[in-house]
Design a protein around this motif. Sequence first.
Motif, PDB file in Angstrom:
ATOM      1  N   ALA A   1      -1.920   0.741   6.924  1.00 24.85           N
ATOM      2  CA  ALA A   1      -1.946   0.089   5.614  1.00 24.85           C
ATOM      3  C   ALA A   1      -0.529  -0.034   5.048  1.00 24.85           C
ATOM      4  N   PHE A   2       0.261   1.039   5.126  1.00 24.25           N
ATOM      5  CA  PHE A   2       1.638   0.966   4.616  1.00 24.25           C
ATOM      6  C   PHE A   2       2.490   0.038   5.469  1.00 24.25           C
ATOM      7  N   GLY A   3       2.310   0.092   6.791  1.00 23.00           N
ATOM      8  CA  GLY A   3       3.093  -0.760   7.681  1.00 23.00           C
ATOM      9  C   GLY A   3       2.957  -2.229   7.341  1.00 23.00           C
TER      10      GLY A   3
ATOM     11  N   SER B   1       5.035 -16.752 -15.142  1.00 22.52           N
ATOM     12  CA  SER B   1       4.764 -15.330 -15.361  1.00 22.52           C
ATOM     13  C   SER B   1       5.262 -14.518 -14.175  1.00 22.52           C
ATOM     14  N   PHE B   2       5.562 -13.244 -14.437  1.00 20.10           N
ATOM     15  CA  PHE B   2       6.085 -12.367 -13.386  1.00 20.10           C
ATOM     16  C   PHE B   2       5.347 -11.032 -13.378  1.00 20.10           C
ATOM     17  N   ALA B   3       5.230 -10.463 -12.189  1.00 19.61           N
ATOM     18  CA  ALA B   3       4.690  -9.111 -12.024  1.00 19.61           C
ATOM     19  C   ALA B   3       5.374  -8.487 -10.817  1.00 19.61           C
ATOM     20  N   SER B   4       5.550  -7.186 -10.848  1.00 25.00           N
ATOM     21  CA  SER B   4       6.191  -6.497  -9.721  1.00 25.00           C
ATOM     22  C   SER B   4       5.167  -5.691  -8.937  1.00 25.00           C
ATOM     23  N   VAL B   5       5.439  -5.564  -7.647  1.00 24.06           N
ATOM     24  CA  VAL B   5       4.591  -4.781  -6.754  1.00 24.06           C
ATOM     25  C   VAL B   5       5.469  -3.732  -6.074  1.00 24.06           C
ATOM     26  N   TYR B   6       5.012  -2.485  -6.115  1.00 24.52           N
ATOM     27  CA  TYR B   6       5.757  -1.389  -5.501  1.00 24.52           C
ATOM     28  C   TYR B   6       4.804  -0.630  -4.582  1.00 24.52           C
ATOM     29  N   VAL B   7       5.145  -0.521  -3.297  1.00 22.77           N
ATOM     30  CA  VAL B   7       4.278   0.101  -2.296  1.00 22.77           C
ATOM     31  C   VAL B   7       4.978   1.315  -1.702  1.00 22.77           C
ATOM     32  N   TRP B   8       4.259   2.433  -1.632  1.00 18.72           N
ATOM     33  CA  TRP B   8       4.834   3.616  -0.984  1.00 18.72           C
ATOM     34  C   TRP B   8       3.739   4.321  -0.171  1.00 18.72           C
ATOM     35  N   PRO B   9       4.119   5.009   0.913  1.00 21.19           N
ATOM     36  CA  PRO B   9       3.119   5.596   1.813  1.00 21.19           C
ATOM     37  C   PRO B   9       2.564   6.907   1.282  1.00 21.19           C
ATOM     38  N   GLU B  10       1.308   7.163   1.614  1.00 15.93           N
ATOM     39  CA  GLU B  10       0.751   8.489   1.340  1.00 15.93           C
ATOM     40  C   GLU B  10       1.289   9.438   2.397  1.00 15.93           C
ATOM     41  N   VAL B  11       1.666  10.622   1.982  1.00 13.86           N
ATOM     42  CA  VAL B  11       2.250  11.599   2.896  1.00 13.86           C
ATOM     43  C   VAL B  11       1.154  12.511   3.427  1.00 13.86           C
ATOM     44  N   ASP B  12       1.015  12.574   4.745  1.00 15.89           N
ATOM     45  CA  ASP B  12       0.013  13.479   5.305  1.00 15.89           C
ATOM     46  C   ASP B  12       0.637  14.849   5.554  1.00 15.89           C
ATOM     47  N   ASP B  13      -0.167  15.756   6.091  1.00 15.95           N
ATOM     48  CA  ASP B  13       0.275  17.150   6.261  1.00 15.95           C
ATOM     49  C   ASP B  13       1.336  17.324   7.340  1.00 15.95           C
TER      50      ASP B  13
ATOM     51  N   ASN C   1       0.442   5.170   8.029  1.00 25.66           N
ATOM     52  CA  ASN C   1      -0.218   5.885   6.935  1.00 25.66           C
ATOM     53  C   ASN C   1      -0.952   4.960   5.975  1.00 25.66           C
ATOM     54  N   THR C   2      -1.848   5.555   5.210  1.00 23.65           N
ATOM     55  CA  THR C   2      -2.414   4.874   4.049  1.00 23.65           C
ATOM     56  C   THR C   2      -1.319   4.776   2.986  1.00 23.65           C
ATOM     57  N   CYS C   3      -1.577   4.057   1.897  1.00 23.83           N
ATOM     58  CA  CYS C   3      -0.504   3.849   0.931  1.00 23.83           C
ATOM     59  C   CYS C   3      -1.041   3.654  -0.483  1.00 23.83           C
ATOM     60  N   PHE C   4      -0.112   3.655  -1.436  1.00 29.40           N
ATOM     61  CA  PHE C   4      -0.403   3.342  -2.830  1.00 29.40           C
ATOM     62  C   PHE C   4       0.297   2.033  -3.177  1.00 29.40           C
ATOM     63  N   VAL C   5      -0.380   1.169  -3.922  1.00 25.29           N
ATOM     64  CA  VAL C   5       0.186  -0.101  -4.369  1.00 25.29           C
ATOM     65  C   VAL C   5       0.154  -0.121  -5.894  1.00 25.29           C
TER      66      VAL C   5
END
Length: 324
Positions: A134-136, A162-174, A72-76
């Motif tokens: 993309a999510f994989g 310095s620090f920053a966090s990254v959170y990745v989750w998949p876009e849910v298809d139909d 799937n595609t994803c959000f970062v």
Amino acid sequence: EMLKERATLQKALDGWYGCQRQHGDLVALLELATEEDDEATLHETAREGGLLDERIRQIEFLHMMSGEADANTCFVQINSGEGGTDAKDWAEMLLRMYARYAERHGYEADVVDYLPGEEAGISSATIHVIGEYAFGHLKAENGVHRLVRISPFDGNARRQTSFASVYVWPEVDDTIVVDLKEEDIRVDTFRASGAGGQHVNKTDSAIRMTHYPTGIVVQCQNERSQHKNRSTALKMLRAKLYELELKRRQEEADAVHAAKQTIGFGSQIRSYVIHPYRLVKDLRTGVEVGDTDSVLDGKLDPFIEAYLLAQAGVASGPAAPAGQ
């Protein structure tokens, strides 16, 4: 959806058949070169064999992505942590790094939420990465990222961490059903932040959605149209609820899931050092790369591949020497 699945499977088969044909051609060429004692052709065969080996390795790696949402595609989402203004600048550097990674891989990366810092950089941002697997790939980036450098915001030119966090989750298809009830969602509208223009900051076009049962909050403000922002925010909410369900299933199966940690010392997955030396090191796999500029320009494949191979229980190759 069926046509999409067929195209993905056909692409995988074409890759394997192509390798099979290339292997047959190389075997025939090698036999001919050996009979003729043609040294130039032998060298060319060896070179082509190395390219074939790399092609097979890439196909095998791709087939390790067997998770339900890996294709799937994803959000970062990127959030600044400890480090003040430097951390916000670091978060913006990460935003650029992932945008360049997406560009290198032929993905599309759209900023759907952007909260600028008070002096520089960003407090947080979310990008929508559109492309096959993309999510994989990008799920390997989940965690805290640490930067060490001479601060450009310090008049005394002192070294800053310095620090920053990254959170990745998949876009849910139909094809994946998420039970989302309208009465469980509160929708708020507000004016978008940012540079603005003739329209974007003058109407309540930005959308914030709150899911009562879970407390999940998402927002989108990149479009001028409130309708488009609402549609994107709903996709983000469905995706987060799906990720929450995946976590619940993993916990039930006693699988190890990386818990969210403080965005600060002792919780980083990767360190990017620009001073007093130049090195990027992934603390999960031990992979090191000395060319920090190329990494910050989106060349993340050595880290992502090593992590995913380790997760699959496959030994990866040696760490890239510093400077390569």
